[in-house]
Design a protein around this motif. Structure first.
Motif, mmCIF file in Angstrom:
data_model
loop_
_atom_site.group_PDB
_atom_site.id
_atom_site.type_symbol
_atom_site.label_atom_id
_atom_site.label_comp_id
_atom_site.label_asym_id
_atom_site.label_seq_id
_atom_site.Cartn_x
_atom_site.Cartn_y
_atom_site.Cartn_z
ATOM 1 N N GLY A 14 25.891 82.447 43.313
ATOM 2 C CA GLY A 14 26.795 81.521 42.640
ATOM 3 C C GLY A 14 26.322 80.093 42.786
ATOM 4 N N SER A 97 34.161 72.506 43.551
ATOM 5 C CA SER A 97 34.980 73.214 42.575
ATOM 6 C C SER A 97 35.626 72.313 41.530
ATOM 7 C CB SER A 97 36.079 74.005 43.284
ATOM 8 O OG SER A 97 36.939 74.620 42.346
ATOM 9 N N THR A 179 25.070 84.377 30.024
ATOM 10 C CA THR A 179 26.040 83.579 30.763
ATOM 11 C C THR A 179 26.000 84.003 32.222
ATOM 12 O OG1 THR A 179 28.349 82.801 30.785
ATOM 13 C CG2 THR A 179 27.995 85.169 30.464
ATOM 14 N N LEU A 181 28.675 84.129 35.630
ATOM 15 C CA LEU A 181 30.088 83.949 35.950
ATOM 16 C C LEU A 181 30.532 84.871 37.073
ATOM 17 C CD1 LEU A 181 31.230 86.743 34.628
ATOM 18 C CD2 LEU A 181 31.473 85.395 32.559
ATOM 19 N N ARG A 184 36.788 86.011 37.348
ATOM 20 C CA ARG A 184 38.032 85.358 37.723
ATOM 21 C C ARG A 184 38.555 84.609 36.499
ATOM 22 N NH1 ARG A 184 35.110 83.792 42.712
ATOM 23 N NH2 ARG A 184 35.027 81.645 41.968
ATOM 24 N N GLU A 186 39.403 81.654 35.645
ATOM 25 C CA GLU A 186 38.876 80.348 35.245
ATOM 26 C C GLU A 186 37.514 80.417 34.565
ATOM 27 O OE1 GLU A 186 37.899 80.594 39.774
ATOM 28 O OE2 GLU A 186 39.458 81.305 38.395
ATOM 29 N N TYR A 187 36.846 81.588 34.637
ATOM 30 C CA TYR A 187 35.509 81.691 34.033
ATOM 31 C C TYR A 187 35.541 82.070 32.556
ATOM 32 C CZ TYR A 187 33.141 80.854 38.410
ATOM 33 O OH TYR A 187 32.660 80.250 39.553
ATOM 34 N N ARG A 256 28.681 78.834 28.539
ATOM 35 C CA ARG A 256 29.546 78.578 29.698
ATOM 36 C C ARG A 256 30.970 78.425 29.155
ATOM 37 N NH1 ARG A 256 29.253 78.972 35.402
ATOM 38 N NH2 ARG A 256 30.562 77.379 36.353
ATOM 39 N N THR A 258 33.956 78.564 30.687
ATOM 40 C CA THR A 258 34.951 78.341 31.733
ATOM 41 C C THR A 258 36.155 77.531 31.248
ATOM 42 O OG1 THR A 258 33.532 76.514 32.414
ATOM 43 C CG2 THR A 258 33.422 78.520 33.718
ATOM 44 N N ASP A 261 35.986 73.651 35.488
ATOM 45 C CA ASP A 261 34.607 73.588 35.971
ATOM 46 C C ASP A 261 34.382 72.294 36.731
ATOM 47 O OD1 ASP A 261 32.095 74.733 36.289
ATOM 48 O OD2 ASP A 261 31.830 75.088 34.146
ATOM 49 N N SER A 264 28.455 72.355 36.370
ATOM 50 C CA SER A 264 27.805 73.660 36.457
ATOM 51 C C SER A 264 26.300 73.550 36.636
ATOM 52 C CB SER A 264 28.110 74.475 35.203
ATOM 53 O OG SER A 264 27.306 75.629 35.146
#
Length: 342
Positions: A14, A97, A179, A181, A184, A186-187, A256, A258, A261, A264
């Motif tokens: 990650g 985060s 992608t 990720l 979760r 939020e992704y 992406r 999300t 974010d 990233s």
């Protein structure tokens, strides 16, 4: 200068763990002593804290990395900061985060006290984007102790050999999206799947490789079956970072999707590889990424079509590596503590 990096290490690959891995690589390449203590999957907390105490007493500078969007994150940051201060050494905290500003903005009295007390134990605090800095300042953390610095430290083009079965799958699909990720909310995986479904109406051989999210993928697999996209989306799971870069480089577009974010790393990596990027308009996005409204699958599909047509708004530009700036922060923090001790 002796730097102890504290945070999650691969696997999984990650954003935070990749950042720590890259710092370690760059510091060692510069001849600077650097070691890593992994906070993921700790088997013995007694051994973990004993090791940190030994590093602190030997004069190592602590650099703790965390998401900053829950109480556990801040409690661990507090404990590491307190240990790092045992011998009067410098400590640096990096918050990664994109959800952290929301969590900090909702802070009650106890949460505010925890964040402020934790920050007292760190000589410098780094946020990967401006909203993190602003949220800390709103909690009365001195702005002069906070730096905003993307976690991207540059990359080298991967020479990794991909699995033959994966290569065969990729070659049979065009255009090819990719992608990275976790599964979760939020992704934005559901948004991505909906957009792919729309694109497949005119591009029947479209493919998308999803890297990451090795755990808890049952719901993702079910969603793909429901949409009839099992042949168009490959859930590759967690793979080595070099293999991830190889997939990005071979892709027509990196996506992406999300809903929240920070800054990233994968977006900047894809841009550095010359791969067009379509990303949600959240967090911090570098020049060159084509943006869409988060959660809007229709706009996401349209932006991907535009990227495929070559309309990538000036082409990729990930931004410069920040390793020299990070070294400067280390030097300032260490010299400041030496001055205070004197």
């Amino acid at each position: 200068m002796k730097i102890l990096l504290i945070g999650p290490c691969p696997p999984p690959h990650g954003g935070i763990s990749v950042h720590i891995m890259r710092i370690e690589h760059d510091l060692k390449a510069a001849g600077i002593p650097c070691e890593v203590v992994n906070t993921a999957g700790v088997r013995s907390w007694i051994g973990f804290w004993t090791a940190l105490v030994r590093y602190a007493l030997r004069g190592w500078t602590f650099h703790f990395h965390t998401n900053g969007h829950n109480r556990k994150s801040w409690l661990l940051a507090l404990a590491c900061g307190m240990v790092g201060n045992l011998a009067g050494g410098a400590c640096i905290l990096t918050l990664h985060s994109g959800i952290a500003p929301v969590w900090l903005a909702a802070a009650g009295a106890l949460r505010c006290a925890l964040v402020r007390f934790t920050c007292l134990h760190y000589t410098r605090i780094i946020g990967v984007n401006a909203p993190i800095r602003d949220a800390l300042v709103s909690l009365e953390i001195p702005a002069e102790r906070i730096d905003v610095m993307p976690a991207f430290l540059g990359i080298e083009r991967s020479q990794a050999a991909l699995d033959p079965a994966v290569l065969s799958w990729m070659r049979a699909r065009r255009p090819l999206l990719s992608t990275a990720l976790f599964f979760r909310p939020e992704y934005g995986f559901e948004v991505l799947v909906e957009a792919i479904g729309r694109l497949r109406e005119s591009r029947t051989s479209i493919g998308c490789i999803v890297m990451g999210g090795s755990d808890d993928r049952t719901a993702a697999e079910r969603l793909l079956r429901e949409r009839g996209l099992e042949q168009n989306v490959l859930l590759l799971g967690d793979i080595d970072h070099e293999a991830c870069l190889a997939v990005m480089a071979a892709s027509d577009v990196f996506v992406r999707a999300t809903l929240e974010d920070g800054d990233s790393i994968s977006v900047r990596e894809a841009l550095s590889l010359g791969t067009p990027v379509v990303a949600s308009r959240v967090g911090t996005r570098p020049v060159g990424a084509m943006l869409f409204e988060p959660g809007d699958a229709t706009e996401l599909a349209a932006r991907i079509e535009l990227a495929l047509a070559g309309g990538n708004e000036g082409r990729p530009a990930a931004g410069a590596s920040n390793i020299d700036r990070l070294l400067h922060i280390y030097e300032e923090a260490i010299s400041g503590m030496d001055y205070a001790a004197a």
